[in-house]
Write an enzyme that holds these catalytic residues in place. Structure first.
Site, PDB file in Angstrom:
ATOM      1  N   SER A  19       4.087  -8.833  17.582  1.00 49.55           N
ATOM      2  CA  SER A  19       5.546  -8.764  17.444  1.00 49.55           C
ATOM      3  C   SER A  19       5.943  -7.495  16.703  1.00 49.55           C
ATOM      4  O   SER A  19       7.044  -7.000  16.847  1.00 49.55           O
ATOM      5  CB  SER A  19       6.082 -10.001  16.723  1.00 49.55           C
TER       6      SER A  19
ATOM      7  N   SER B 166       3.280  -9.673  -2.514  1.00 42.68           N
ATOM      8  CA  SER B 166       4.027  -8.425  -2.697  1.00 42.68           C
ATOM      9  C   SER B 166       4.577  -8.353  -4.110  1.00 42.68           C
ATOM     10  O   SER B 166       4.904  -9.378  -4.713  1.00 42.68           O
ATOM     11  CB  SER B 166       5.184  -8.414  -1.699  1.00 42.68           C
TER      12      SER B 166
ATOM     13  N   TYR C 105      12.894 -12.986   1.866  1.00 41.80           N
ATOM     14  CA  TYR C 105      11.524 -12.472   2.005  1.00 41.80           C
ATOM     15  C   TYR C 105      10.728 -12.720   0.723  1.00 41.80           C
ATOM     16  O   TYR C 105       9.623 -13.287   0.751  1.00 41.80           O
ATOM     17  CB  TYR C 105      11.560 -10.973   2.337  1.00 41.80           C
TER      18      TYR C 105
ATOM     19  N   LYS D 266       7.340 -15.287  -0.268  1.00 41.16           N
ATOM     20  CA  LYS D 266       6.074 -14.885  -0.909  1.00 41.16           C
ATOM     21  C   LYS D 266       5.816 -15.748  -2.142  1.00 41.16           C
ATOM     22  O   LYS D 266       4.677 -16.160  -2.405  1.00 41.16           O
ATOM     23  CB  LYS D 266       6.099 -13.395  -1.266  1.00 41.16           C
TER      24      LYS D 266
ATOM     25  N   ASN E  43      11.885   1.941   5.078  1.00 43.55           N
ATOM     26  CA  ASN E  43      11.097   2.380   3.924  1.00 43.55           C
ATOM     27  C   ASN E  43      11.045   3.900   3.848  1.00 43.55           C
ATOM     28  O   ASN E  43      11.146   4.596   4.850  1.00 43.55           O
ATOM     29  CB  ASN E  43       9.682   1.809   3.992  1.00 43.55           C
TER      30      ASN E  43
ATOM     31  N   ARG F  41      21.213   1.788  -3.009  1.00 44.92           N
ATOM     32  CA  ARG F  41      21.094   0.774  -1.963  1.00 44.92           C
ATOM     33  C   ARG F  41      21.198  -0.599  -2.633  1.00 44.92           C
ATOM     34  O   ARG F  41      20.461  -0.854  -3.604  1.00 44.92           O
ATOM     35  CB  ARG F  41      19.735   0.941  -1.260  1.00 44.92           C
TER      36      ARG F  41
ATOM     37  N   GLY G 171      20.651  -4.129  -4.025  1.00 43.58           N
ATOM     38  CA  GLY G 171      19.428  -4.923  -4.194  1.00 43.58           C
ATOM     39  C   GLY G 171      18.231  -4.112  -4.645  1.00 43.58           C
ATOM     40  O   GLY G 171      17.172  -4.677  -4.935  1.00 43.58           O
TER      41      GLY G 171
END
Ligand code: UFG
Length: 337
Positions: free
Chosen positions: A36, A126, A150, A154, A200, A293, A295
């Site tokens: 994917s 992470s 996300y 984790k 990224n 940006r 967050g």
């Protein structure tokens, strides 16, 4: 000693580099990937690098029957689990996909492993689990905070693994909290190859270097950092891959679990990364200063001591090697296109 290892998500960025490192270390590795977010050409590239045929199963970690069959038929002794979704912004827009693939996929995998009696797993976590970290460099004991779905998946995955270990001490789990993976394999045959426009920094800078994007937006120059731009602990993907081999070996040798950061312990600002990439590609890299940006965290730097103590892991490659290998990879990708 050679073991039979299943690599879920083994065709992806970190997975493919870890495949090479595991084969180099003498293991027999089977990849399970649904492609994917990985190219179909990756297995051929891995065969070219290792000089051996690559065994790939095309499938999804949410397919319980496939996992059970694979673990038994392939006589798998341990799993390195990469298969997951990883884009922070996307997780805000599609949280259920993240819980489904990341938490549901892991649950499925662990159930199949428990049934098959295969209880050794290396898990890709992470630094995002630290949210806005209390301390920098950040030790593994720092508080956990989810800033987005996300990160939440984790944290939930780490906790699920923790409860599983409590339920049955036969489980041995290596939890690896990655900082910012960067760079590519020395062969320039595999590397980061995002399907969409990357979010990224490193792949974006690479696109500007290739002339595919006009300029880099530097998100914020008013952070409390030496040059005002965000600081991250970039780790060369080949160092990161070696960290997985050490983690796996430790699980197989000792049967003891561990949880460690994988980073260099050194931070670089956005402007330092751009400067390093410029040295590597010898081209102008235009950038503009933009707003922060939403967050984003000002500084993410690992305390790298525990990985050194527990696994004997120390990084060997610096930011210049990350940029040079990235540049070689993207140049090669274009040449072959
Ligand atoms: N940045 C820019 N411009 C860009 C992209 C990024 O200035 O176009 C800056 C960011 O503000 C940040 C730094 O570059 O200061 C690194 O940003 P990345 O998006 O490359 O990486 P992040 O540290 O924000 O996020 C990464 C992973 C997450 C993970 C997190 C913590 O993408 O999945 O590291 O480990 F959660």
């Amino acid at each position: 000693m050679s073991s039979r290892i299943l690599l879920t998500g083994g065709a992806g960025y970190v997975g493919s580099h870890t495949y090479v490192a595991l084969v180099d270390a003498g293991h027999e590795v089977v990849i399970l990937d649904n492609f994917s977010n990985a190219r179909r050409s990756v297995p051929d590239r891995l065969a070219q690098i290792t000089g051996r045929p690559v065994q790939v199963i095309d499938g999804d970690v949410r397919d319980a029957g496939l996992l059970s069959r694979t673990l038994v038929d392939q006589e798998i002794e341990a799993v390195v689990h990469f298969a997951a979704l990883k884009a922070v912004g996307e997780s805000m827009a599609r949280p259920l996909d993240y819980f489904d693939v990341n938490v549901g996929g892991l649950t499925n995998l662990l159930r199949a492993m428990e049934t098959a009696g295969c209880r050794r797993i290396v898990f890709s976590s992470s630094a995002t689990v630290y949210g806005v970290p209390d301390e920098t460099p950040t030790p593994e004991t720092a508080a956990l905070r989810a800033m987005n779905p996300y990160g939440q998946t984790k944290i939930m995955s780490e906790q699920m693994l923790g409860w599983l270990r409590q339920s049955n001490p036969d489980w041995a789990v290596g939890t690896l909290r990655y900082f910012n993976p960067a760079g590519a394999h020395g062969s320039a045959l595999i590397g980061e190859d995002p399907r969409d426009i990357p979010n990224n920094l490193m792949p974006l800078v690479a696109k500007v270097a290739m002339g595919e994007l006009e300029r880099i937006s530097v998100y914020g120059d008013d952070y409390d950092t030496p040059d005002g731009t965000g600081v991250r602990d970039y780790i060369h993907v080949e160092d990161l891959a070696r960290g997985h081999v050490l983690s796996l070996q430790s699980l197989l040798d000792t049967g003891e679990s561990h949880l460690v950061n994988l980073g260099t312990g050194r931070g670089h600002s956005v402007l330092e990364v751009i400067a390093a990439y410029k040295r590597a590609c010898n081209r102008d890299l235009p950038y503009t200063l933009a707003d922060r940006r939403p967050g984003d965290v000002p500084v993410y730097v690992a305390s790298a001591d525990k990985a050194a103590e527990v696994l004997g892991f120390r990084t060997e490659r610096d930011i210049d090697e990350m940029c040079a290998s990235s540049w070689a990879w993207v140049s090669n990708l274009k040449a072959r296109a």
